[in-house]
Design an enzyme around this catalytic site. Structure first.
Site, PDB file in Angstrom:
ATOM      1  N   HIS A  27       6.365  -8.640   8.976  1.00 16.48           N
ATOM      2  CA  HIS A  27       4.973  -9.006   8.752  1.00 16.48           C
ATOM      3  C   HIS A  27       4.139  -7.784   9.082  1.00 16.48           C
ATOM      4  CE1 HIS A  27       5.914 -13.082   8.314  1.00 16.48           C
ATOM      5  NE2 HIS A  27       5.867 -13.459   9.572  1.00 16.48           N
ATOM      6  N   ASP A  80       6.890 -12.104   1.751  1.00 14.18           N
ATOM      7  CA  ASP A  80       5.887 -11.027   1.668  1.00 14.18           C
ATOM      8  C   ASP A  80       4.592 -11.487   1.001  1.00 14.18           C
ATOM      9  OD1 ASP A  80       7.742  -9.277   2.849  1.00 14.18           O
ATOM     10  OD2 ASP A  80       8.677  -8.944   0.894  1.00 14.18           O
TER      11      ASP A  80
HETATM   12  P1  GDP Z   1       4.526 -11.214   5.046  1.00 15.71           P
HETATM   13  O1  GDP Z   1       5.960 -10.846   5.184  1.00 15.71           O
HETATM   14  O2  GDP Z   1       4.324 -12.476   4.280  1.00 15.71           O
HETATM   15  O3  GDP Z   1       3.782 -11.241   6.334  1.00 15.71           O
HETATM   16  O4  GDP Z   1       3.845 -10.074   4.166  1.00 15.71           O
HETATM   17  P2  GDP Z   1       4.051  -8.475   4.282  1.00 15.71           P
HETATM   18  O5  GDP Z   1       3.360  -8.004   5.501  1.00 15.71           O
HETATM   19  O6  GDP Z   1       5.477  -8.136   4.105  1.00 15.71           O
HETATM   20  O7  GDP Z   1       3.304  -7.983   2.973  1.00 15.71           O
HETATM   21  C1  GDP Z   1       1.950  -8.217   2.760  1.00 15.71           C
HETATM   22  C2  GDP Z   1       1.216  -6.875   2.662  1.00 15.71           C
HETATM   23  O8  GDP Z   1      -0.013  -7.051   1.993  1.00 15.71           O
HETATM   24  C3  GDP Z   1       0.854  -6.265   4.001  1.00 15.71           C
HETATM   25  O9  GDP Z   1       0.892  -4.866   3.888  1.00 15.71           O
HETATM   26  C4  GDP Z   1      -0.583  -6.737   4.239  1.00 15.71           C
HETATM   27  O10 GDP Z   1      -1.334  -5.880   5.077  1.00 15.71           O
HETATM   28  C5  GDP Z   1      -1.119  -6.738   2.850  1.00 15.71           C
HETATM   29  N1  GDP Z   1      -2.114  -7.780   2.553  1.00 15.71           N
HETATM   30  C6  GDP Z   1      -2.154  -9.056   2.999  1.00 15.71           C
HETATM   31  N2  GDP Z   1      -3.163  -9.728   2.411  1.00 15.71           N
HETATM   32  C7  GDP Z   1      -3.771  -8.852   1.579  1.00 15.71           C
HETATM   33  C8  GDP Z   1      -4.862  -8.964   0.666  1.00 15.71           C
HETATM   34  O11 GDP Z   1      -5.479 -10.004   0.483  1.00 15.71           O
HETATM   35  N3  GDP Z   1      -5.175  -7.835  -0.055  1.00 15.71           N
HETATM   36  C9  GDP Z   1      -4.512  -6.665   0.080  1.00 15.71           C
HETATM   37  N4  GDP Z   1      -4.883  -5.635  -0.662  1.00 15.71           N
HETATM   38  N5  GDP Z   1      -3.473  -6.531   0.935  1.00 15.71           N
HETATM   39  C10 GDP Z   1      -3.106  -7.602   1.666  1.00 15.71           C
HETATM   40 MG    MG Z   2       7.243  -9.354   4.751  1.00 19.15          MG
END
Ligand code: GDP
Ligand code: MG
Length: 424
Positions: A40, A12
């Site tokens: 994601h 995440d």
């Molecule tokens: P993944 O599993 O690594 O793809 O990550 P997730 O999607 O589970 O969690 C990341 C969350 O943080 C998502 O809701 C994204 O939209 C959000 N996100 C990603 N990068 C940023 C950022 O730089 N700032 C903020 N505020 N949110 C972000």
């Molecule tokens: Mg995730």
């Protein structure tokens, strides 16, 4: 160019967001491990999407997406995921989605066994996502699973399935005393959810090798982070697959190739879903404030994530095992509300301070050593150059770079596609 995009922490980290951002530079995006046990989240001009199984390149027209042999695929879930995307106007066909004939099918009885075992464990549970991932990988190594290529020979597949079910029921009915699995139900399931994918199945080795020869650029997208890797993570609170970059070309189908570049996605603070050691964990109001600020609830399950300050010890270890050649630091904007920013700079194990990431019982016993950096207390989500950031935010990034030895190439300051800074 063969690029791996992988998680440095517990997952995440914002991998989906970075893959979505960078995917227009690649002709092909591959998923190489795992199943629908993580999510994601991608926010772009078409809306907000949660992808569990599909490679993030599916949201770009012109990008070909590959689901490799290292994956375990719950076809009912994939069916639903595709239907939801199609509703929002995303185009998905065998032209832009290729599923490996060697990918493993995650069956309803794998999900059932995952649930039966978590329930049996009760308060000793692993915190499984209950999506069948551990049982299906276990069966893969027992050599008792069905693979996507078996769909081409449906009658033979059915007779193998009958043998597998006979064996499975020894455990389901004999061991757990649950309702036995019925062959007809499983055949129905395959007819409904698996056969529609027949045209998507191909030899991804052949496809990818040809793509490399034609000079196409390929991205390998990991699900979950380094600390969830079956061998190098916080075993047994890991996932059941290899999440690390070294497995990318194997799990995608071209073991003969090596990655040119590994971009590690690292979060500006820490989060962890489920059970297991999480040394830098914060509790109470402090934790709740960070969870709220970062919207830290699981994309696949909606579970509140455990949160903590940035963990230098764990992140340095993650960077090492991933062999990250550069880093994208994400969610820096989330820390904007803090006056003092906690950073876990070392662990204390048995009364001794250490900067080495421990395993097993030593990790369970580790205590965090926290230091506090000055916050910037202003909105940074509009920053597009490093110099747009307030001094304390620049100092924070510099501190992390120095402490972990990371080469930070991107700093993300928001969830939207263009909310980021490219450092060089
Ligand atoms: P993944 O599993 O690594 O793809 O990550 P997730 O999607 O589970 O969690 C990341 C969350 O943080 C998502 O809701 C994204 O939209 C959000 N996100 C990603 N990068 C940023 C950022 O730089 N700032 C903020 N505020 N949110 C972000
Ligand atoms: Mg995730």
């Amino acid at each position: 160019m063969l690029t791996g995009i992988v998680g440095i922490n517990w997952g995440d980290e914002g991998k989906g967001r970075m893959v979505d951002l960078l995917s227009d530079r690649y002709d092909v995006v591959c998923r190489y491990q795992g199943g629908n046990n993580a999510g994601h989240t991608v926010v772009n001009d078409k809306g907000k999407f949660v992808l569990n199984l599909l490679p993030s390149g599916i949201l770009r027209s012109g990008t070909v997406n590959v689901m490799g042999p290292g994956m375990v695929i719950d076809l009912k879930h994939l069916y639903g995921e595709i239907a939801r995307l199609k509703e929002k106007g995303v185009d998905i066909s065998p032209e832009n989605l290729k599923i490996s004939d060697k990918a493993t099918i995650c069956m309803p009885y794998h999900v059932l066994l995952d649930c039966l075992e978590e329930d049996r464990l009760a308060d000793k549970k692993f915190g499984s996502t209950r999506r069948g991932i551990a049982p299906v990988y276990a069966d893969k190594y027992m050599k008792k699973t069905l693979r996507m290529g078996d769909l081409m020979h449906f009658e033979t597949m059915k007779s193998r399935l009958a043998d597998i079910i006979e064996w499975k029921n020894l455990m389901v009915a004999g061991g757990y005393k649950a309702e036995p699995i019925k062959l007809e139900d499983m055949v129905d399931w395959l007819e409904t959810y698996a056969l529609p994918f027949k045209d998507y199945v191909c030899d991804t080795t052949e496809y990818l090798e040809q793509a490399v020869k034609e000079g196409k650029s390929i991205m390998f997208e990991a699900q979950l982070g380094a600390l969830r890797d079956i061998d190098f993570g916080i075993y047994p609170y890991t996932s059941s697959s290899s999440t690390i970059a070294a497995y990318a070309t194997i799990g995608a189908g071209i073991p003969e190739r090596k990655l040119d570049e590994v971009i590690g996605i690292m979060k500006a603070y820490s989060t962890c879903v489920g059970e297991g050691p999480f040394t830098c964990e914060m509790f109470g109001d402090e934790a709740e404030a960070l969870r709220q600020a970062g919207g830290e609830y699981g994309a696949a399950t909606g579970r509140p994530r455990r949160v903590g300050g940035f963990d230098v010890v764990a992140s340095r270890y993650g960077i090492t095992v991933q062999g990250a050649t550069s880093i994208a630091l994400t969610k820096l904007d989330v820390l904007s509300y803090m006056k003092k920013i906690p950073v876990c700079v070392a662990y204390e194990v048995d009364g001794k301070k250490t900067d080495k990431f421990p395993h097993g019982t030593d990790l369970d016993n580790a205590k965090p050593v926290y230091e506090y950096l000055d916050g910037w207390c202003s909105d940074i989500s509009g920053a597009r150059k490093f110099s747009d950031l307030p001094e304390n935010a620049r100092k924070y990034v510099g501190y992390i770079e120095k402490a972990t030895g990371a080469k930070i190439k991107y700093v993300s300051v928001g969830a939207d596609r263009d909310s980021y800074i490219e450092m060089y």
